[in-house]
Design a protein around this motif. Structure first.
Motif, short mmCIF file in Angstrom:
data_model
loop_
_atom_site.label_atom_id
_atom_site.label_comp_id
_atom_site.label_asym_id
_atom_site.label_seq_id
_atom_site.Cartn_x
_atom_site.Cartn_y
_atom_site.Cartn_z
N HIS A 40 -21.14 -14.23 46.84
CA HIS A 40 -23.06 -13.80 46.78
C HIS A 40 -22.97 -12.71 46.73
CE1 HIS A 40 -24.32 -18.20 47.96
NE2 HIS A 40 -23.47 -18.31 49.52
N PRO A 41 -23.17 -11.88 47.06
CA PRO A 41 -23.35 -10.23 46.99
C PRO A 41 -23.34 -10.09 44.86
CG PRO A 41 -21.69 -9.93 48.81
CD PRO A 41 -22.05 -11.80 48.28
N ARG A 42 -22.07 -10.51 44.28
CA ARG A 42 -22.05 -10.84 42.79
C ARG A 42 -23.12 -11.34 42.07
NH1 ARG A 42 -20.33 -13.42 39.14
NH2 ARG A 42 -18.85 -14.82 41.10
N LEU A 43 -23.19 -12.44 42.60
CA LEU A 43 -23.81 -13.37 42.67
C LEU A 43 -25.88 -12.65 42.18
CD1 LEU A 43 -22.91 -16.85 43.38
CD2 LEU A 43 -23.27 -16.17 41.24
N ALA A 44 -25.79 -11.74 44.00
CA ALA A 44 -27.50 -11.41 43.46
C ALA A 44 -27.14 -10.50 42.69
CB ALA A 44 -27.92 -11.11 45.50
N LYS A 45 -26.12 -9.51 42.41
CA LYS A 45 -26.61 -8.25 42.16
C LYS A 45 -26.96 -9.10 40.32
CE LYS A 45 -24.00 -4.26 40.41
NZ LYS A 45 -22.86 -3.04 40.77
N LEU A 46 -25.48 -10.02 40.34
CA LEU A 46 -25.85 -10.24 38.84
C LEU A 46 -27.64 -11.34 38.08
CD1 LEU A 46 -23.54 -12.93 36.92
CD2 LEU A 46 -25.92 -13.56 37.01
N VAL A 47 -27.88 -11.15 39.33
CA VAL A 47 -29.73 -12.40 38.87
C VAL A 47 -30.54 -11.05 39.23
CG1 VAL A 47 -31.26 -14.06 39.42
CG2 VAL A 47 -28.49 -13.96 39.49
N HIS A 48 -30.12 -10.39 40.04
CA HIS A 48 -31.22 -9.12 39.76
C HIS A 48 -30.77 -8.03 38.08
CE1 HIS A 48 -32.20 -8.14 43.83
NE2 HIS A 48 -31.56 -8.22 44.11
N GLY A 49 -30.20 -8.24 37.95
CA GLY A 49 -29.94 -7.16 36.42
C GLY A 49 -30.94 -8.52 35.66
N ALA A 50 -30.46 -9.93 35.85
CA ALA A 50 -30.50 -10.34 34.39
C ALA A 50 -32.41 -10.81 34.60
CB ALA A 50 -30.97 -12.00 34.53
N LEU A 51 -33.05 -10.41 35.87
CA LEU A 51 -34.48 -10.41 35.98
C LEU A 51 -34.78 -9.40 35.86
CD1 LEU A 51 -33.01 -12.92 36.95
CD2 LEU A 51 -35.18 -13.09 38.82
N GLY A 52 -34.37 -7.78 35.39
CA GLY A 52 -35.01 -6.88 35.76
C GLY A 52 -35.35 -6.57 36.69
N LEU A 53 -34.47 -6.55 38.06
CA LEU A 53 -35.48 -5.76 39.44
C LEU A 53 -34.13 -4.63 39.37
CD1 LEU A 53 -35.36 -9.47 40.83
CD2 LEU A 53 -37.41 -8.02 40.07
#
Length: 210
Positions: free
Chosen positions: A197-210
């Motif tokens: 989950h931490p990796r997925l959250a970080k990945l999606v943060h990056g994809a969304l530019g957060l």
């Protein structure tokens, strides 16, 4: 000129998110922005045109982000999980845009002016369905109607705006992790390695530019 146009559209999005399309009017937008109603008419013409641009901009951004997510994930499980994370994050970090889009979704059903937005929404739905279908094909997900399964989990995230409180007791990342685990419990064909989950959250943060 482009800056002023974006400013008007952003104010319209905020108003629709908080008051709805019917209760949003040019007079209130003009007052908030310190400009004349004529300036808004000059840039957009009608409120329907503003709604069209709201819907199209939202779906265009979501499609671009989904494609970035798929580009950096490999397994069907990670891809579904990441798309769910994105759906939850929209409710928290793109709150006005998500609420404005969803609360006026009924307009997408039959308005001729929103055909481009409908096409993008169908493309997004097909993208999610393809991920589920791939997971069924490789045995990750249990067999079934891929389109229906995608619609059920994707739809549940889309309608979070009706109950989700961004300032509530559960952080978006924790809420997304719980939503992922709930969906995976119904999708997975058997036991699988726990998701990172931490990796997925970080990945999606990056994809969304957060």
């Amino acid at each position: 000129m482009a800056g002023r146009r974006d400013e008007i559209l952003d104010a319209f999005v905020r108003s629709v998110a908080r008051r709805g399309y019917e209760r949003t009017n040019f007079a209130d937008l003009a007052s908030e922005l310190g400009m004349s109603k004529g300036t808004i008419v000059h840039h957009f013409g009608t409120k329907d045109q503003l709604l069209r641009e709201l819907q199209e901009r939202y779906m265009r951004q979501r499609l671009e982000e989904a494609k970035r997510i798929l580009a950096v994930t490999q397994s069907a499980a990670d891809r579904v999980a990441a798309l769910i994370y994105a759906g939850v994050f929209y409710q928290a970090y793109h709150r006005d845009e998500a609420v404005a889009f969803q609360r006026e979704i009924v307009h997408l059903r039959d308005s001729p002016a929103l055909e481009d937005a409908r096409k993008m929404r169908r493309e997004y739905s097909e993208l999610v369905t393809a991920v589920v279908r791939d997971g069924m094909a490789d045995g990750t997900f249990r067999p079934g109607d891929a389109a229906l399964m995608a619609l059920m989990f994707y739809g549940s995230v889309q309608w979070m705006w009706t109950w989700y409180e961004p300032d509530g007791r559960v952080a978006p990342e924790a809420l997304a992790a719980q939503q992922v685990d709930l969906v995976m419990g119904g999708l997975m064909a058997g036991s699988a390695a726990p998701l990172d989950h931490p990796r997925l959250a970080k990945l999606v943060h990056g994809a969304l530019g957060l």
